[in-house]
Design an enzyme around this catalytic site. Structure first.
Site, PDB file in Angstrom:
ATOM      1  CG  ASP A 179     -41.936  63.601  39.106  1.00 59.08           C
ATOM      2  OD1 ASP A 179     -42.834  63.180  38.342  1.00 59.08           O
ATOM      3  OD2 ASP A 179     -41.940  63.451  40.328  1.00 59.08           O
ATOM      4  CD  GLU A 180     -44.765  59.440  36.939  1.00 60.64           C
ATOM      5  OE1 GLU A 180     -44.895  58.235  37.248  1.00 60.64           O
ATOM      6  OE2 GLU A 180     -45.652  60.288  37.125  1.00 60.64           O
TER       7      GLU A 180
ATOM      8  CG  ASP B 129     -42.702  59.678  41.042  1.00 60.69           C
ATOM      9  OD1 ASP B 129     -43.829  59.415  40.602  1.00 60.69           O
ATOM     10  OD2 ASP B 129     -42.410  60.795  41.519  1.00 60.69           O
TER      11      ASP B 129
END
Ligand code: DCP
Ligand code: MG
Length: 361
Positions: free
Chosen positions: A105-106, A10
């Protein structure tokens, strides 16, 4: 089954970190990415410097301004975030193709078998974090464990730029001390209900019987029972499919006029129709979301036998559902329409997070 090796990666303060990277004047400063504080937009995210003032995602930008008037407020630049997202995605695939992105983003990675043949998942994670920094000049955090739940919770423990490993031997202790609000899958509402029952951390959760958890939390009861014991058999699934397609909008002013709400719903219905037709799909269920002026959310759903695809149908269903809310009696801040039970498989569109109301249009 053989023990799996799962990594959850993340990015740290993602949008804000990209802004600080690309504009050196913002480095070391409180930076808030999202809506304008003079509008009714919300904070998408903020830099760690801004978090020190108590600012967080989904807070209204106006509130953020009150907490930190000297912060830099910047509009999101999705193209920049998407570019980074592609870069890290590409990197993940150098290690495994079992990559499940959850957002820009993860992602989860199953590195039980990995392309370079590295034995320890923690070594893979360490390399990935280093390479992310080398290639993007941004930091990320990672959690490593034997299932998704533990990896996800672990990635949050040492943010920013942290790596946390939870081995099977450590899992029980790790879960026991963890406050339940840190558990993925326990939302704010469930958290309140758990706290009201004296369930504060993993060890409290573990004391609860399966019967009680199912009585209190319905279908989720089994999940809570399992995670309290470090059990999560969910596989890392590459290319998830979308469960729903929708659109919501925060009104310029709280609205108590139903006629006006219907105009807003009409616009939303047309947008959702366009989203559906762009993906060549339709769905059986329409959900109306209403957020009242006190931020309380309610939803109403209707499921049809025939697929819903045009704005007209959506609007007439939405009007019916609106009558089943307190809209009008109570002022309304936000309205949303979502189609689910989709009739075709649509790959998860990582731009989903961008459809949050920044109030840019
Ligand atoms: N995001 C958003 N609205 C939210 C939450 C997040 O638009 N309510 C966007 C902005 C974030 C990005 O998604 O930068 C990633 O979300 P995270 O929850 O991972 O938050 P951050 O990466 O910003 O911070 P952290 O360091 O806590 O991961
Ligand atoms: Mg993040």
């Amino acid at each position: 089954m053989r023990q799996r090796k799962i990594i959850h990666v993340d990015m740290d303060a993602f949008y804000a970190a990209v802004e600080q990277r690309d504009n050196p004047a913002l480095r070391g400063k409180p930076v808030i990415v999202g809506g304008d504080p003079s509008s009714r937009g919300v904070v998408a995210t903020c830099s760690y410097e801004a978090r020190a003032f108590g600012i967080h995602s989904a807070m209204s930008s106006a509130r953020a301004y009150q907490l930190c008037p000297h912060a830099a407020f910047v509009r999101p630049r999705f193209d920049a975030y998407r570019a980074v997202s592609l870069q890290i995605r590409e990197l993940f695939h150098e290690y495994t193709d079992i990559v499940e992105p959850l957002s820009l983003d993860e992602a989860f990675l199953d590195v039980t078998e990995n392309k370079p043949g590295i034995e320890y998942a923690s070594h893979v994670a360490r390399e990935i974090l280093q390479k992310i920094f080398q290639r993007t000049r941004l930091t990320a955090s990672a959690g490593v464990s034997y299932n998704k739940f533990l990896a996800k919770v672990a990635s949050d423990v040492k943010k920013p730029a942290g790596l946390t490993v939870v081995t099977p031997e450590q899992a029980e202790e790790f879960i026991a001390m963890m406050p339940i609000r840190r558990f993925h899958g326990v939302g704010r509402v469930t958290e309140k209900r758990m706290l009201a029952r004296g369930i504060v951390n993993g060890s409290d959760l573990r004391q609860c019987s399966l019967e009680d958890l199912q009585r209190w939390f319905g279908k989720s009861g089994q999940y809570y029972y399992d995670i309290a014991r470090g059990v999560d058999r969910r596989a890392v699934v590459p290319n998830r499919v979308r469960k729903s397609i929708g659109k919501e909008t925060t009104m310029d002013e709280d609205c108590a006029d139903k006629g006006e709400m219907i105009l807003v719903l009409d616009k939303l219905a047309k947008k959702v129709e366009a989203l559906l037709s762009a993906r060549n799909t339709s769905g059986l269920t329409l959900t109306l979301k209403v957020k009242y002026d006190d931020f309380q959310n309610v939803t109403r759903s209707l499921t049809q036998l025939e697929p819903i695809e045009n704005a007209e149908t959506m609007l007439s269903l939405a009007e019916k559902m609106l009558d089943r809310t307190e809209a009008g009696i109570r002022p309304v801040r936000l309205l949303g329409l979502t189609i689910s039970n989709l009739t075709t498989d649509i790959p998860v569109d990582e731009t989903a997070q961008m459809e949050l109301p920044f109030h840019l249009n």
